[in-house]
Structure formats: C-alpha cells, structure tokens
Design a protein around this motif. Sequence first.
Motif, PDB file in Angstrom:
ATOM      1  N   UNK A  14      69.791  47.688  83.676  1.00  0.00           N
ATOM      2  CA  UNK A  14      68.726  46.707  83.483  1.00  0.00           C
ATOM      3  C   UNK A  14      69.201  45.334  83.938  1.00  0.00           C
ATOM      4  N   UNK A  15      68.268  44.539  84.434  1.00  0.00           N
ATOM      5  CA  UNK A  15      68.545  43.167  84.859  1.00  0.00           C
ATOM      6  C   UNK A  15      67.460  42.293  84.250  1.00  0.00           C
ATOM      7  N   UNK A  16      67.881  41.262  83.522  1.00  0.00           N
ATOM      8  CA  UNK A  16      66.924  40.387  82.857  1.00  0.00           C
ATOM      9  C   UNK A  16      67.299  38.931  83.113  1.00  0.00           C
ATOM     10  N   UNK A  17      66.359  38.173  83.638  1.00  0.00           N
ATOM     11  CA  UNK A  17      66.585  36.751  83.905  1.00  0.00           C
ATOM     12  C   UNK A  17      66.159  35.934  82.692  1.00  0.00           C
ATOM     13  N   UNK A  18      67.002  34.951  82.331  1.00  0.00           N
ATOM     14  CA  UNK A  18      66.687  34.022  81.250  1.00  0.00           C
ATOM     15  C   UNK A  18      67.108  32.636  81.707  1.00  0.00           C
ATOM     16  N   UNK A  19      66.131  31.811  82.094  1.00  0.00           N
ATOM     17  CA  UNK A  19      66.442  30.517  82.684  1.00  0.00           C
ATOM     18  C   UNK A  19      67.201  30.735  83.977  1.00  0.00           C
ATOM     19  N   UNK A  20      68.351  30.076  84.126  1.00  0.00           N
ATOM     20  CA  UNK A  20      69.161  30.268  85.335  1.00  0.00           C
ATOM     21  C   UNK A  20      70.201  31.365  85.167  1.00  0.00           C
ATOM     22  N   UNK A  21      70.244  31.998  84.002  1.00  0.00           N
ATOM     23  CA  UNK A  21      71.198  33.078  83.733  1.00  0.00           C
ATOM     24  C   UNK A  21      70.580  34.436  84.044  1.00  0.00           C
ATOM     25  N   UNK A  22      71.442  35.406  84.346  1.00  0.00           N
ATOM     26  CA  UNK A  22      71.002  36.790  84.491  1.00  0.00           C
ATOM     27  C   UNK A  22      71.854  37.660  83.576  1.00  0.00           C
ATOM     28  N   UNK A  23      71.160  38.484  82.763  1.00  0.00           N
ATOM     29  CA  UNK A  23      71.830  39.443  81.886  1.00  0.00           C
ATOM     30  C   UNK A  23      71.796  40.798  82.590  1.00  0.00           C
ATOM     31  N   UNK A  24      72.983  41.388  82.772  1.00  0.00           N
ATOM     32  CA  UNK A  24      73.102  42.704  83.386  1.00  0.00           C
ATOM     33  C   UNK A  24      73.498  43.704  82.308  1.00  0.00           C
ATOM     34  N   UNK A  25      72.750  44.795  82.196  1.00  0.00           N
ATOM     35  CA  UNK A  25      73.098  45.869  81.277  1.00  0.00           C
ATOM     36  C   UNK A  25      73.598  47.041  82.111  1.00  0.00           C
ATOM     37  N   UNK A  26      74.776  47.557  81.740  1.00  0.00           N
ATOM     38  CA  UNK A  26      75.433  48.616  82.495  1.00  0.00           C
ATOM     39  C   UNK A  26      75.869  49.740  81.575  1.00  0.00           C
ATOM     40  N   UNK A  27      76.208  50.860  82.187  1.00  0.00           N
ATOM     41  CA  UNK A  27      76.844  51.955  81.476  1.00  0.00           C
ATOM     42  C   UNK A  27      78.083  52.371  82.268  1.00  0.00           C
ATOM     43  N   UNK A  28      79.060  52.940  81.562  1.00  0.00           N
ATOM     44  CA  UNK A  28      80.280  53.444  82.213  1.00  0.00           C
ATOM     45  C   UNK A  28      80.928  54.453  81.279  1.00  0.00           C
ATOM     46  N   UNK A  29      82.013  55.059  81.743  1.00  0.00           N
ATOM     47  CA  UNK A  29      82.660  56.121  80.965  1.00  0.00           C
ATOM     48  C   UNK A  29      83.390  55.616  79.728  1.00  0.00           C
ATOM     49  N   UNK A  30      83.679  54.312  79.645  1.00  0.00           N
ATOM     50  CA  UNK A  30      84.438  53.809  78.492  1.00  0.00           C
ATOM     51  C   UNK A  30      83.635  52.826  77.625  1.00  0.00           C
ATOM     52  N   UNK A  31      82.308  52.946  77.636  1.00  0.00           N
ATOM     53  CA  UNK A  31      81.470  52.071  76.799  1.00  0.00           C
ATOM     54  C   UNK A  31      81.920  52.125  75.341  1.00  0.00           C
ATOM     55  N   UNK A  32      82.255  53.315  74.850  1.00  0.00           N
ATOM     56  CA  UNK A  32      82.655  53.471  73.443  1.00  0.00           C
ATOM     57  C   UNK A  32      83.962  52.752  73.105  1.00  0.00           C
ATOM     58  N   UNK A  33      84.720  52.295  74.119  1.00  0.00           N
ATOM     59  CA  UNK A  33      85.969  51.578  73.874  1.00  0.00           C
ATOM     60  C   UNK A  33      85.804  50.062  73.979  1.00  0.00           C
ATOM     61  N   UNK A  34      84.638  49.605  74.399  1.00  0.00           N
ATOM     62  CA  UNK A  34      84.397  48.168  74.575  1.00  0.00           C
ATOM     63  C   UNK A  34      84.084  47.493  73.251  1.00  0.00           C
ATOM     64  N   UNK A  35      84.215  46.170  73.238  1.00  0.00           N
ATOM     65  CA  UNK A  35      83.827  45.394  72.075  1.00  0.00           C
ATOM     66  C   UNK A  35      83.202  44.085  72.545  1.00  0.00           C
ATOM     67  N   UNK A  36      82.392  43.495  71.694  1.00  0.00           N
ATOM     68  CA  UNK A  36      81.770  42.211  71.991  1.00  0.00           C
ATOM     69  C   UNK A  36      82.869  41.180  72.241  1.00  0.00           C
ATOM     70  N   UNK A  37      82.668  40.301  73.207  1.00  0.00           N
ATOM     71  CA  UNK A  37      83.574  39.204  73.570  1.00  0.00           C
ATOM     72  C   UNK A  37      84.761  39.671  74.417  1.00  0.00           C
ATOM     73  N   UNK A  38      84.725  40.908  74.908  1.00  0.00           N
ATOM     74  CA  UNK A  38      85.797  41.431  75.751  1.00  0.00           C
ATOM     75  C   UNK A  38      85.547  41.043  77.205  1.00  0.00           C
ATOM     76  N   UNK A  39      86.611  40.722  77.924  1.00  0.00           N
ATOM     77  CA  UNK A  39      86.525  40.417  79.350  1.00  0.00           C
ATOM     78  C   UNK A  39      86.589  41.699  80.156  1.00  0.00           C
ATOM     79  N   UNK A  40      85.730  41.786  81.164  1.00  0.00           N
ATOM     80  CA  UNK A  40      85.653  42.963  82.015  1.00  0.00           C
ATOM     81  C   UNK A  40      85.332  42.495  83.425  1.00  0.00           C
ATOM     82  N   UNK A  41      86.099  42.953  84.416  1.00  0.00           N
ATOM     83  CA  UNK A  41      85.853  42.566  85.810  1.00  0.00           C
ATOM     84  C   UNK A  41      84.808  43.490  86.417  1.00  0.00           C
ATOM     85  N   UNK A  42      83.786  42.888  87.016  1.00  0.00           N
ATOM     86  CA  UNK A  42      82.680  43.595  87.679  1.00  0.00           C
ATOM     87  C   UNK A  42      82.702  43.202  89.145  1.00  0.00           C
TER      88      UNK A  42
END
Length: 193
Positions: A14-42
């Motif tokens: 999913x892609x959602x625009x809010x003002x000048x920001x864009x929120x990207x929603x993704x899925x991957x094989x390690x979603x269950x290992x992620x946490x809020x505020x974690x850095x991830x290179x895309x």
Amino acid sequence: MFTGIIEDLGEIKNIEREGSNIHYTLTCSFVNELKIDQSLAHNGVCLTVVNLDAENYTVTAIDETLNKTSLSDWGIGDKVNLERCMSANGRFDGHIVQGHVDTTGKCISIIEKDGSWVFTFQYTTENMTVEKGSITVNGASLTVVDSKDDQFSVHIIPYTYEHTQFHALKVGSTVNLEFDILGKYIAKMMRRN
C-alpha cells in the motif's frame, strides 16, 4: 549502519500520501522479527518502521528523502531490496553503508556474460567511484569494475541477480547510489588542500 548484504525482497502492499510525506506498507519474510522504531534499508534508503501488524509494516518517507531517491517511483506490487541494520556480534560481509543515498543513477547498459551480468550506471554528482572500490546500488554492496568520471560498471553473479532487485532492472531504470563513505572523506580532504 548497514553492510549492503540484502536479506530479502519486500513487496509494497500500500502507498498512502499524507501532506508531503508518503507512507509505504510492505511485507517480507521477517515481518514477525521487526519492531516499531527499527531502522531498515529499502533499496539502500534507511527508513524507520512506524507501524506493524502480523503480516505488514509501514515506513514513512519525507519530502527530502523523496527528492533525493527513487522512492517516488515505487508502485504497489513492486519489490525492493531489504536489509536490517548491522548486528554488532556478526561478520561484516559487505562494506560500511549508512543508508543515506547520495544520488540516483540510471542504468545505461546490461550485458549478459554467459551466466553473469555487467550493469553500467551513469550519475551526476561530485562523488566518484574507483576501480575495485565499493559502491551501493539500491542497497546492495558491490565492487566497481570499470570506473569513469560519470559512470561505473559492476558484475553481478547469478545469486545476487536472482535474490535482489537486479533481475527487475532494465536499461533506463533509476537506482539509488551511496558512494563509499571512506572515499567521500578522502575526496573532501583532498579538496581542502
């Protein structure tokens, strides 16, 4: 801090625009290992996980990031290279990658070489590459093979081609480039003299 060793291909849900920001929603094989505020290179761009559920996570790109990277070209269903931040207790397999894209480049040539590929990219920036030096293309740590003033080539082995975004690149594709941090410091010191 990252190493440029791609862990997985994430899929944009999913892609959602809010003002000048864009929120990207993704899925991957390690979603269950992620946490809020974690850095991830895309594709080499360091983004922070801001929302998370059992199957997806969301990151936000601000205007500054969108203007300096290829993120604004992303569409639903696109696959992107993913890497979690470097673990302090493991091997350092790539090179020092900050997740701070310097510029974008264009793929100007793809040559198949009987089982491997040569990709050539052109860019416009004051940064430079050196033969056998490191470069990050869409987050992947690579070795420069042919270095010129405004372009360079890299050779891609079958594993990298299949397990990263390289199999989807075409001539004309825009990629994110992060030049070697040590090279950038040396170039800055040389300009001072």
